[in-house]
Write a protein that holds these residues in place. Structure first.
Motif, mmCIF file in Angstrom:
data_model
loop_
_atom_site.group_PDB
_atom_site.id
_atom_site.type_symbol
_atom_site.label_atom_id
_atom_site.label_comp_id
_atom_site.label_asym_id
_atom_site.label_seq_id
_atom_site.Cartn_x
_atom_site.Cartn_y
_atom_site.Cartn_z
ATOM 1 N N GLY A 7 70.711 22.512 35.782
ATOM 2 C CA GLY A 7 70.647 23.939 35.528
ATOM 3 C C GLY A 7 71.811 24.427 34.680
ATOM 4 N N ASP A 8 72.831 23.600 34.573
ATOM 5 C CA ASP A 8 73.977 23.917 33.721
ATOM 6 C C ASP A 8 73.666 23.445 32.301
ATOM 7 N N LYS A 9 73.758 24.347 31.334
ATOM 8 C CA LYS A 9 73.390 24.036 29.949
ATOM 9 C C LYS A 9 74.197 22.873 29.374
ATOM 10 N N THR A 10 75.477 22.831 29.684
ATOM 11 C CA THR A 10 76.318 21.750 29.160
ATOM 12 C C THR A 10 75.852 20.407 29.711
ATOM 13 N N ARG A 11 75.647 20.323 31.026
ATOM 14 C CA ARG A 11 75.205 19.049 31.618
ATOM 15 C C ARG A 11 73.818 18.655 31.112
ATOM 16 N N LEU A 12 72.938 19.632 30.970
ATOM 17 C CA LEU A 12 71.594 19.345 30.472
ATOM 18 C C LEU A 12 71.663 18.782 29.055
ATOM 19 N N THR A 13 72.481 19.381 28.218
ATOM 20 C CA THR A 13 72.640 18.897 26.841
ATOM 21 C C THR A 13 73.281 17.512 26.828
ATOM 22 N N MET A 14 74.245 17.290 27.707
ATOM 23 C CA MET A 14 74.863 15.962 27.800
ATOM 24 C C MET A 14 73.812 14.901 28.124
ATOM 25 N N VAL A 15 72.982 15.187 29.107
ATOM 26 C CA VAL A 15 71.957 14.216 29.506
ATOM 27 C C VAL A 15 70.975 13.992 28.366
ATOM 28 N N LYS A 16 70.622 15.045 27.647
ATOM 29 C CA LYS A 16 69.726 14.902 26.489
ATOM 30 C C LYS A 16 70.358 13.981 25.449
ATOM 31 N N LEU A 17 71.629 14.148 25.175
ATOM 32 C CA LEU A 17 72.318 13.277 24.217
ATOM 33 C C LEU A 17 72.405 11.845 24.731
ATOM 34 N N LEU A 18 72.648 11.702 26.033
ATOM 35 C CA LEU A 18 72.804 10.370 26.620
ATOM 36 C C LEU A 18 71.476 9.654 26.806
ATOM 37 N N GLU A 19 70.392 10.384 26.651
ATOM 38 C CA GLU A 19 69.064 9.787 26.798
ATOM 39 C C GLU A 19 68.882 8.628 25.812
ATOM 40 N N SER A 20 69.425 8.769 24.605
ATOM 41 C CA SER A 20 69.243 7.719 23.602
ATOM 42 C C SER A 20 70.551 7.282 22.947
ATOM 43 N N ASN A 21 71.673 7.701 23.519
ATOM 44 C CA ASN A 21 72.981 7.345 22.962
ATOM 45 C C ASN A 21 73.964 7.062 24.084
ATOM 46 N N GLU A 22 74.962 6.277 23.760
ATOM 47 C CA GLU A 22 76.120 6.146 24.638
ATOM 48 C C GLU A 22 77.207 7.019 24.033
ATOM 49 N N CYS A 23 77.900 7.740 24.873
ATOM 50 C CA CYS A 23 78.972 8.617 24.384
ATOM 51 C C CYS A 23 80.184 8.488 25.292
ATOM 52 N N CYS A 24 81.330 8.791 24.742
ATOM 53 C CA CYS A 24 82.542 8.833 25.549
ATOM 54 C C CYS A 24 83.004 10.284 25.683
ATOM 55 N N VAL A 25 83.928 10.488 26.560
ATOM 56 C CA VAL A 25 84.424 11.837 26.836
ATOM 57 C C VAL A 25 84.925 12.512 25.564
ATOM 58 N N CYS A 26 85.643 11.768 24.742
ATOM 59 C CA CYS A 26 86.234 12.370 23.537
ATOM 60 C C CYS A 26 85.171 12.954 22.616
ATOM 61 N N LEU A 82 62.984 19.634 25.682
ATOM 62 C CA LEU A 82 64.178 20.181 25.020
ATOM 63 C C LEU A 82 64.214 19.821 23.545
ATOM 64 N N PRO A 83 64.839 20.666 22.736
ATOM 65 C CA PRO A 83 64.998 20.323 21.319
ATOM 66 C C PRO A 83 65.928 19.118 21.162
ATOM 67 N N ASN A 84 65.691 18.387 20.114
ATOM 68 C CA ASN A 84 66.508 17.225 19.798
ATOM 69 C C ASN A 84 67.958 17.661 19.592
ATOM 70 N N GLN A 85 68.888 16.872 20.084
ATOM 71 C CA GLN A 85 70.320 17.183 19.964
ATOM 72 C C GLN A 85 71.060 16.195 19.071
ATOM 73 N N GLU A 86 70.324 15.320 18.408
ATOM 74 C CA GLU A 86 70.953 14.284 17.576
ATOM 75 C C GLU A 86 71.846 14.872 16.488
ATOM 76 N N TYR A 87 71.519 16.069 16.033
ATOM 77 C CA TYR A 87 72.318 16.687 14.972
ATOM 78 C C TYR A 87 73.782 16.818 15.392
ATOM 79 N N ARG A 88 74.020 16.969 16.677
ATOM 80 C CA ARG A 88 75.401 17.102 17.168
ATOM 81 C C ARG A 88 76.198 15.826 16.899
#
Length: 102
Positions: A7-26, A82-88
């Protein structure tokens, strides 16, 4: 619990990005323009319920979606809406900041 976390927009977007990518905190710090402790707190909440897993590579930790999680099918259905977030991530690459910690 899963709905509350996502329900938190930041966490939701993080999960969307992590769906097809690995990311680090930085990377998330740059994407969301938030402090490292704030980003780490969001990731900790996702990790604590098992929705996100971490993999240590040297001194860095990379996060990805845990596709073995009991609610992953539900989460995947939600993420499809959700809309694609790959642009980020592409913006980070253009700035030369993709995986800056490695």
């Amino acid at each position: 619990m899963i709905l509350k976390l996502l329900g938190d927009k930041t966490r939701l977007t993080m999960v969307k990005l992590l769906e097809s990518n690995e990311c680090c905190v930085c990377e998330f710090v740059e994407i969301f323009q938030m402090s490292q402790p704030s980003i780490s707190q969001h990731l900790r909440k996702l990790r604590d319920v098992g929705l996100v897993r971490e993999q240590r590579r040297g001194q860095w930790i990379f996060y990805s979606v845990n596709k073995q999680h009991q609610y992953y099918c539900f989460v995947a259905e939600l993420l499809q809406q959700l809309p694609n977030q790959e642009y980020r991530l592409k913006q980070l690459e253009k700035q030369g900041m993709r995986i800056t910690c490695c």
